[in-house]
Design an enzyme around this catalytic site. Structure first.
Site, PDB file in Angstrom:
ATOM      1  N   MET A 106      -2.671   4.927   5.601  1.00 62.52           N
ATOM      2  CA  MET A 106      -1.830   3.846   5.109  1.00 62.52           C
ATOM      3  C   MET A 106      -0.360   4.027   5.485  1.00 62.52           C
ATOM      4  SD  MET A 106      -3.658   1.514   3.781  1.00 62.52           S
ATOM      5  CE  MET A 106      -2.494   0.561   2.814  1.00 62.52           C
ATOM      6  N   TYR A 107      -0.081   4.946   6.416  1.00 62.20           N
ATOM      7  CA  TYR A 107       1.291   5.045   6.914  1.00 62.20           C
ATOM      8  C   TYR A 107       1.698   3.681   7.480  1.00 62.20           C
ATOM      9  CZ  TYR A 107       1.264  10.202   6.765  1.00 62.20           C
ATOM     10  OH  TYR A 107       1.220  11.517   6.370  1.00 62.20           O
ATOM     11  N   GLU A 150       3.097   9.020   0.179  1.00 62.07           N
ATOM     12  CA  GLU A 150       1.981   8.142   0.549  1.00 62.07           C
ATOM     13  C   GLU A 150       0.677   8.904   0.359  1.00 62.07           C
ATOM     14  OE1 GLU A 150      -0.532   5.585   1.114  1.00 62.07           O
ATOM     15  OE2 GLU A 150       1.509   4.825   1.332  1.00 62.07           O
ATOM     16  N   GLY A 204       2.113   1.058   5.461  1.00 65.37           N
ATOM     17  CA  GLY A 204       1.879   0.110   4.382  1.00 65.37           C
ATOM     18  C   GLY A 204       0.691  -0.800   4.587  1.00 65.37           C
ATOM     19  N   THR A 205       0.449  -1.640   3.584  1.00 62.19           N
ATOM     20  CA  THR A 205      -0.706  -2.546   3.580  1.00 62.19           C
ATOM     21  C   THR A 205      -0.671  -3.521   4.751  1.00 62.19           C
ATOM     22  OG1 THR A 205      -0.989  -2.409   1.190  1.00 62.19           O
ATOM     23  CG2 THR A 205      -1.857  -4.372   2.267  1.00 62.19           C
ATOM     24  N   CYS A 206       0.471  -4.123   4.992  1.00 62.85           N
ATOM     25  CA  CYS A 206       0.560  -5.177   6.007  1.00 62.85           C
ATOM     26  C   CYS A 206       0.056  -4.706   7.364  1.00 62.85           C
ATOM     27  CB  CYS A 206       2.000  -5.665   6.116  1.00 62.85           C
ATOM     28  SG  CYS A 206       2.239  -6.913   7.404  1.00 62.85           S
ATOM     29  N   HIS A 238      11.150 -30.398  24.803  1.00 55.62           N
ATOM     30  CA  HIS A 238       9.992 -31.295  24.936  1.00 55.62           C
ATOM     31  C   HIS A 238       9.076 -30.757  26.029  1.00 55.62           C
ATOM     32  CE1 HIS A 238       7.705 -35.033  25.255  1.00 55.62           C
ATOM     33  NE2 HIS A 238       7.838 -34.907  26.569  1.00 55.62           N
ATOM     34  N   SER A 251      -2.336   8.334   1.511  1.00 58.54           N
ATOM     35  CA  SER A 251      -3.305   8.385   2.605  1.00 58.54           C
ATOM     36  C   SER A 251      -2.613   8.256   3.954  1.00 58.54           C
ATOM     37  CB  SER A 251      -4.334   7.257   2.455  1.00 58.54           C
ATOM     38  OG  SER A 251      -5.140   7.134   3.607  1.00 58.54           O
TER      39      SER A 251
END
Length: 446
Positions: A39-40, A34, A42-44, A436, A36
């Site tokens: 960014m550990y 990785e 990931g993007t999400c 309901h 950066s």
């Protein structure tokens, strides 16, 4: 040949990190690269789904400049927590996390650059999981008020006028979010304008839904400008042409939401015998193998292979295909995977799965519609915006597709996905007993 690793994954996204952890459980030597520390995970987790949807939720009750600042701080705190948890999870799984930027030397060797150092690492199998990056319009841009979806979520001051360039899902989600933050009980402290390049709003959707979404956003104060072509951005001025007339908007924040492309440019893929498509996506076969005509040891998953961008669940299913091909029965492919639902996360979300009415060809089907206002659960949630539609094949009662513009549609749509994957008839859903009041009980009527 002896390799340092059995598997190396380039990128910390959902599919890659899940594959890395699963492989170590089989006793494999695994590394994940990785570029950066920010960014550990990931993007999400860091700059995509989680922070943006968190801000959209917080905007429902945190208003104005002070509320917006609180929301940004809360988002940053949550992202930092999840980032650390993801890092620790891989360490616990015995995955070696390596900081650096990778490029190929050959099909088994990567050049790894970090700070001023360079090293080579070798692996039997390599997975490209580098995600995507925003595209920039090819027009003159001279302004410090221009953001992409990542940098805009770091802005700590609520803008008074946000101009969004692009009327796709990302652009509309941010438009709805900032409209919510700036919409107090008696006034709009933030104006939001969206420049849509074509004459048709959300052209992929059936007209009944593009109109419903357009009406909902417009009534809440979002200005949608169709047939608007961006010409230039100069300081706080957005210059565009609409219906052959030159026009200008002034803004203190400008979001470029004009699409994303696979993040593959720096990988030197040609050295590994890997071909790229027109959008710089890694071309793969049905097993997501990127070099099938050579050694077949390299895979591409997630945004790097093209297709729908920023879909974490698609990346997770890519993991299932690669895992099965590496360690399983080699039966899972892109051709036999489940249906993928889609969600437009706006104030009243829109969700879809399967076919749209204009996409149905040569199949007799019935259309079932219901206005959201007819659902007691929607009244309880104080949001009766939109409508629901299901397409049902006449002679089989199989569900061909479902579109939901209503509260909690991002949860509700999964029931239709399940029914389609399991070939359940529409009558099976219609005749169930639901809680309901709820949104799902609308199936008894729909």
């Amino acid at each position: 040949m002896q390799f340092a690793y059995d598997l190396v994954v380039i990128g910390f996204g959902k599919g890659g990190k899940t594959l890395a952890a699963a492989a170590t459980k089989l006793g494999k030597r695994v590394a994940l690269i990785e570029k950066s520390k920010e960014m550990y995970g990931g993007t999400c987790i860091n700059v995509g789904c989680i922070p943006s949807k968190t801000l959209l939720h917080l905007a429902t009750h945190k208003k104005g400049a002070s509320g917006y600042k609180e929301a940004i701080e809360a988002k940053n705190k949550m992202v930092a927590f999840l980032r650390q948890k993801n890092y620790e999870a891989l360490l616990d799984a015995k995955v070696q996390v390596i900081d650096g930027t990778a490029s190929f030397k050959d099909s088994h060797t990567l050049m790894l650059y970090h700070n001023d150092s360079c090293q080579e690492i070798s692996a039997h199998h390599i997975v490209i999981n580098t995600g995507s990056i925003p595209t920039t319009p090819k027009v003159p841009i001279h302004s410090n008020k221009v953001y992409d979806s990542t940098s805009l979520m770091q802005l700590t001051t609520l803008p008074t006028h946000l101009v969004v360039i692009g009327g796709g899902y990302i652009g509309l989600e941010f438009a709805s979010m900032f409209n919510l933050f700036g919409r107090t009980s008696n006034k709009h402290t933030t104006k939001v304008s969206v420049l849509v390049r074509g004459h048709q709003f959300l052209p992929k959707e059936d007209p009944i839904f593009s109109q419903s979404i357009h009406q909902s956003l417009s009534q809440k104060g979002v200005q949608i400008l169709n047939n608007a072509t961006l010409n230039a951005i100069e300081d706080d001025c957005v210059h565009y042409t609409q219906d052959k007339q030159a026009k200008t908007l002034k803004a203190d924040a400008i979001l470029l939401a004009t699409g994303r492309v696979p993040n593959t440019a720096s990988l030197q893929l040609e050295r590994a015998g890997i071909q790229l498509g027109a959008q710089q996506e890694v071309l793969t076969n049905e097993f997501l193998v990127a070099n099938p005509h050579n050694e077949g040891n390299i895979y591409a998953i997630g945004d790097a292979k093209g297709g729908a961008m920023l879909t974490t669940y698609a990346s997770l299913d890519d993991y299932r295909i690669v895992y099965d091909h590496l360690f399983g029965a080699k039966k899972r492919t892109i051709h036999n995977r489940n249906v993928f639902p889609e969600v437009l996360y706006i104030e009243t979300p829109y969700s879809h799965v399967g076919l749209r009415a204009h996409e149905v060809k040569d199949r007799a089907y019935c259309t079932h519609n219901l206005k959201t206002a007819a659902i007691p659960g929607a009244m309880v949630l104080e949001d009766t915006t939109g409508l629901l539609q299901v397409l049902v094949e006449e002679h089989t009662e199989c569900i061909l597709g479902a579109s939901l513009h209503c509260p909690l549609s991002y949860e509700y749509i999964n029931l239709f996905s399940l029914a389609m994957n399991q070939n359940l008839s529409f009558s099976t859903l219609k005749d169930m007993v639901y809680t309901h009041p709820s949104m799902m009980e609308s199936l008894n009527t729909l």
